[in-house]
Design a protein around this motif. Sequence first.
Motif, mmCIF file in Angstrom:
data_model
loop_
_atom_site.group_PDB
_atom_site.id
_atom_site.type_symbol
_atom_site.label_atom_id
_atom_site.label_comp_id
_atom_site.label_asym_id
_atom_site.label_seq_id
_atom_site.Cartn_x
_atom_site.Cartn_y
_atom_site.Cartn_z
ATOM 1 N N ASN A 131 -15.448 -0.346 -10.977
ATOM 2 C CA ASN A 131 -14.887 -1.635 -11.537
ATOM 3 C C ASN A 131 -16.441 -2.979 -10.972
ATOM 4 O OD1 ASN A 131 -12.470 -0.208 -11.028
ATOM 5 N ND2 ASN A 131 -11.380 -0.948 -9.033
ATOM 6 N N LEU A 132 -16.480 -2.424 -10.178
ATOM 7 C CA LEU A 132 -17.729 -3.762 -9.683
ATOM 8 C C LEU A 132 -18.840 -3.590 -10.807
ATOM 9 C CD1 LEU A 132 -18.607 -2.357 -6.144
ATOM 10 C CD2 LEU A 132 -17.204 -4.569 -6.432
ATOM 11 N N TYR A 133 -18.797 -2.955 -11.609
ATOM 12 C CA TYR A 133 -20.061 -2.725 -12.871
ATOM 13 C C TYR A 133 -19.167 -4.150 -14.191
ATOM 14 C CZ TYR A 133 -21.494 -1.718 -17.048
ATOM 15 O OH TYR A 133 -21.890 -0.969 -18.295
ATOM 16 N N VAL A 134 -18.057 -3.400 -13.767
ATOM 17 C CA VAL A 134 -17.265 -3.836 -14.847
ATOM 18 C C VAL A 134 -16.568 -5.621 -14.662
ATOM 19 C CG1 VAL A 134 -14.793 -4.868 -15.354
ATOM 20 C CG2 VAL A 134 -15.458 -2.907 -15.646
ATOM 21 N N GLY A 175 -16.363 -9.958 -16.276
ATOM 22 C CA GLY A 175 -16.074 -10.650 -15.536
ATOM 23 C C GLY A 175 -14.942 -10.326 -14.666
ATOM 24 N N GLU A 176 -14.540 -11.981 -14.118
ATOM 25 C CA GLU A 176 -13.482 -11.393 -13.166
ATOM 26 C C GLU A 176 -12.511 -10.721 -13.661
ATOM 27 O OE1 GLU A 176 -11.652 -13.699 -9.116
ATOM 28 O OE2 GLU A 176 -13.633 -14.077 -10.514
ATOM 29 N N VAL A 205 -8.174 -3.266 -10.728
ATOM 30 C CA VAL A 205 -8.083 -3.956 -9.127
ATOM 31 C C VAL A 205 -5.544 -3.709 -8.801
ATOM 32 C CG1 VAL A 205 -7.557 -4.912 -7.327
ATOM 33 C CG2 VAL A 205 -9.658 -4.390 -8.515
ATOM 34 N N ASN A 206 -5.296 -4.879 -10.104
ATOM 35 C CA ASN A 206 -4.666 -4.552 -10.247
ATOM 36 C C ASN A 206 -3.418 -3.357 -10.595
ATOM 37 O OD1 ASN A 206 -3.636 -7.118 -8.761
ATOM 38 N ND2 ASN A 206 -4.061 -7.966 -10.801
ATOM 39 N N GLU A 207 -4.250 -2.780 -11.516
ATOM 40 C CA GLU A 207 -3.662 -0.964 -12.448
ATOM 41 C C GLU A 207 -4.081 -0.024 -11.117
ATOM 42 O OE1 GLU A 207 -6.241 -1.085 -15.563
ATOM 43 O OE2 GLU A 207 -4.944 -1.814 -17.326
ATOM 44 N N HIS A 208 -4.944 0.357 -10.094
ATOM 45 C CA HIS A 208 -5.011 0.653 -9.376
ATOM 46 C C HIS A 208 -3.857 0.983 -8.187
ATOM 47 C CE1 HIS A 208 -9.159 1.773 -10.574
ATOM 48 N NE2 HIS A 208 -8.769 2.000 -11.723
ATOM 49 N N ILE A 236 5.302 -20.304 -3.810
ATOM 50 C CA ILE A 236 3.712 -19.821 -2.892
ATOM 51 C C ILE A 236 3.860 -18.328 -3.569
ATOM 52 C CG2 ILE A 236 3.329 -18.656 -0.652
ATOM 53 C CD1 ILE A 236 3.444 -21.450 -0.453
ATOM 54 N N VAL A 237 2.401 -18.332 -3.951
ATOM 55 C CA VAL A 237 1.987 -16.906 -4.328
ATOM 56 C C VAL A 237 1.448 -16.192 -3.205
ATOM 57 C CG1 VAL A 237 0.325 -15.765 -6.360
ATOM 58 C CG2 VAL A 237 1.748 -18.517 -6.473
ATOM 59 N N ILE A 238 1.503 -15.036 -3.587
ATOM 60 C CA ILE A 238 1.707 -13.874 -2.082
ATOM 61 C C ILE A 238 -0.202 -13.285 -2.716
ATOM 62 C CG2 ILE A 238 1.995 -12.093 -0.744
ATOM 63 C CD1 ILE A 238 4.423 -14.098 -0.605
ATOM 64 N N ASP A 239 -0.385 -13.232 -2.281
ATOM 65 C CA ASP A 239 -2.603 -12.548 -2.345
ATOM 66 C C ASP A 239 -2.564 -12.721 -4.177
ATOM 67 O OD1 ASP A 239 -4.624 -10.275 -2.604
ATOM 68 O OD2 ASP A 239 -2.943 -8.833 -3.175
ATOM 69 N N PRO A 240 -2.813 -14.295 -4.306
ATOM 70 C CA PRO A 240 -2.882 -14.313 -5.469
ATOM 71 C C PRO A 240 -4.551 -13.996 -6.253
ATOM 72 C CG PRO A 240 -3.727 -16.023 -4.084
ATOM 73 C CD PRO A 240 -2.638 -15.515 -2.982
ATOM 74 N N ASN A 241 -5.413 -13.754 -5.638
ATOM 75 C CA ASN A 241 -6.475 -12.810 -5.743
ATOM 76 C C ASN A 241 -6.914 -11.358 -5.427
ATOM 77 O OD1 ASN A 241 -8.190 -15.216 -6.677
ATOM 78 N ND2 ASN A 241 -7.946 -15.766 -4.104
ATOM 79 N N SER A 242 -5.143 -10.885 -5.290
ATOM 80 C CA SER A 242 -5.405 -9.434 -5.316
ATOM 81 C C SER A 242 -6.787 -8.360 -3.763
ATOM 82 C CB SER A 242 -5.767 -8.519 -6.231
ATOM 83 O OG SER A 242 -5.167 -8.961 -7.564
ATOM 84 N N TRP A 243 -6.617 -9.455 -3.122
ATOM 85 C CA TRP A 243 -7.768 -9.017 -1.963
ATOM 86 C C TRP A 243 -6.526 -7.618 -0.859
ATOM 87 C CZ3 TRP A 243 -12.473 -8.291 -2.519
ATOM 88 C CH2 TRP A 243 -13.462 -9.097 -3.349
ATOM 89 N N LEU A 244 -5.377 -7.454 -1.206
ATOM 90 C CA LEU A 244 -4.499 -6.607 -0.130
ATOM 91 C C LEU A 244 -3.293 -5.351 -0.831
ATOM 92 C CD1 LEU A 244 -3.320 -6.797 2.715
ATOM 93 C CD2 LEU A 244 -1.204 -7.470 2.235
ATOM 94 N N LEU A 245 -3.562 -4.342 -0.364
ATOM 95 C CA LEU A 245 -2.874 -3.606 -0.852
ATOM 96 C C LEU A 245 -1.666 -3.349 -0.713
ATOM 97 C CD1 LEU A 245 -2.662 -1.150 -2.420
ATOM 98 C CD2 LEU A 245 -3.675 0.053 -0.628
ATOM 99 N N PHE A 246 -0.983 -3.674 -0.894
ATOM 100 C CA PHE A 246 0.669 -4.280 -0.816
ATOM 101 C C PHE A 246 1.959 -3.511 -2.187
ATOM 102 C CE2 PHE A 246 0.114 -7.448 -1.718
ATOM 103 C CZ PHE A 246 1.510 -8.406 -1.974
ATOM 104 N N GLU A 247 3.466 -3.301 -1.449
ATOM 105 C CA GLU A 247 4.405 -3.111 -2.608
ATOM 106 C C GLU A 247 5.412 -4.460 -2.034
ATOM 107 O OE1 GLU A 247 7.541 0.258 -3.445
ATOM 108 O OE2 GLU A 247 5.848 -0.050 -2.041
ATOM 109 N N GLU A 248 5.716 -5.977 -3.001
ATOM 110 C CA GLU A 248 6.451 -6.147 -2.736
ATOM 111 C C GLU A 248 7.636 -5.168 -2.106
ATOM 112 O OE1 GLU A 248 6.415 -10.347 -4.708
ATOM 113 O OE2 GLU A 248 4.982 -9.463 -5.993
ATOM 114 N N ASP A 249 9.013 -5.769 -1.617
ATOM 115 C CA ASP A 249 10.199 -4.804 -1.105
ATOM 116 C C ASP A 249 11.494 -6.177 -2.182
ATOM 117 O OD1 ASP A 249 12.181 -4.485 -0.126
ATOM 118 O OD2 ASP A 249 12.379 -4.294 1.898
#
Length: 530
Positions: free
Chosen positions: A333-336, A341-342, A349-352, A517-530
């Motif tokens: 992922n870091l190589y990508v 690009g970001e 990251v989101n696919e994973h 309000i957007v939760i985790d807009p930059n995809s830094w947290l592993l979580f699931e929305e209820d």
Amino acid sequence: MMKYILLFLLLVTSGFVSFSQSPSTEYGDIDIQDYQFHITVNDDNNIIEAQAHIGVLFKSDLISFRLDLENTDETKKGMIVTKITENGKPVSFKHENNVLEIYDNSAIGNKKTYSINYHGTPKDGLVISKNKYGDRTFFGDNWPNRAHQWLPTVDHPSDKAFVEWHVTAPSHYQVVGNGSQIEETDLDNKNTLYVWKTEVPIPTKVMVIGIAKFAVQHIGETHNVPISSWVYPQNKSEGFYDYALAKSVINFFIENVGPYPYTKLANVQSKTRFGGMENASNIFYFENSVSGKRKIENLIAHEIAHQWFGNSASESDWPHVWLSEGFATYFTNLYVEKTKGEEAFKKLVNEHRKQIIDFSKTQMTPVLDFETESLMRLLNTNSYQKGGWILHMLRKKVGDDLFWKSIRKYYETYALKNASSQDLKLIFEAVTSQELDTFFSQWLEKPGHPILKTSWESDKKSITFNIEQTQAGHATFSFPIELKVIYTDDSSEITTVMVQDKKLSQRIKVKSEVKNIVIDPNSWLLFEED
């Protein structure tokens, strides 16, 4: 190794005892120093004739020690040992239940070299078959502990050793192996001897040879590392084009992680059962990886990442396999991120994250799994994608600069050695001066991830943000979560809320009326929305 085209997704079960739990072995207190394998193959049958010279350092006084080696079964496949000697003298042995027990009185500190004569038809480990063009091939495929199907070894990643291959094969084949080629000799107009030798110790899981009809392209050096492509002659042009990507990929890891640990990098089209198998300096890719369309850049990056993580800095025991697969996944992922690009990085990251969530619906187990007996079942989403996500969250927690400093320090410390998850934690704590017990414990030891129910109310001066962890059981995670506050004029700002309890209601000051309000807009947290 990458499950790039595997037709199965393997599962695990739970249990965490200790970050630093040491491997349980029954080999005796020994340390294998070096292997020298003399292997002869032929085109008439699948029997290999072999002799192994094994240098053993004794770490305590012993009257016997054990090696792993498959014995024959009702199919008549397996290895048959005919003689063992030490310094020219016969040594007693017993070979049953896939264990070769060698009886010899040895004192602590002694180093002895044992010569083992054997032969047989491998059940596995050395895959003898035909490639997609109908040509006969021989490919080592040892992961996780399949080396003992054709080689007498301590078949565990904690015991690394130098290896030297002396392979005699019909002259229409070529042979590729770990390390550097030091000899090629025509023996009798029918057979050729190839000798390959490593300059550093490697684990048996990545200790292999490949024997086939190859077209070989030497594509030059980078950072003094020679790189070559070994492909089937029938798809030579396509294979050379596809595998040439390796030269730019390896630069990323050398420049960001540390020096390449081996003397060459060969990328080999093969019959491995995996999408790719990261054999040390000698990567094997599945034969249909060659298309001429360069579809496998991420696969190449994944396997090259393993040369540092998994091959050089290896897991101390199988439950810590995320230190290999999670690292290779995230560093791909870091190589990508670096090359594409970001947005391309965030997409991966989101696919994973979705794959982790889906996996948890069928198997709720921790990343560190000390209960599963089938090692192949450790190749699952926990070890790959969730392991990668743990590194992703760790990067956010400590910051980019300290993340890379910690990674480089970890690799520098454990290059050509073995590490546990605890060892990684201690390195990060030393570099960052942060206490990381909670982080490592909750993400590695606990199964699952936070499942969050959120809501918010606002006035013109503040919002009240409500969050509840609704995951089953009593596990409560501690984490920061970013909120993107979007105002009615479409301007926005990001604020961070620290969550430590099952329920939290927090008032946040705002500049004006809030639209969303957007939760985790930059995809830094592993979580699931209820």
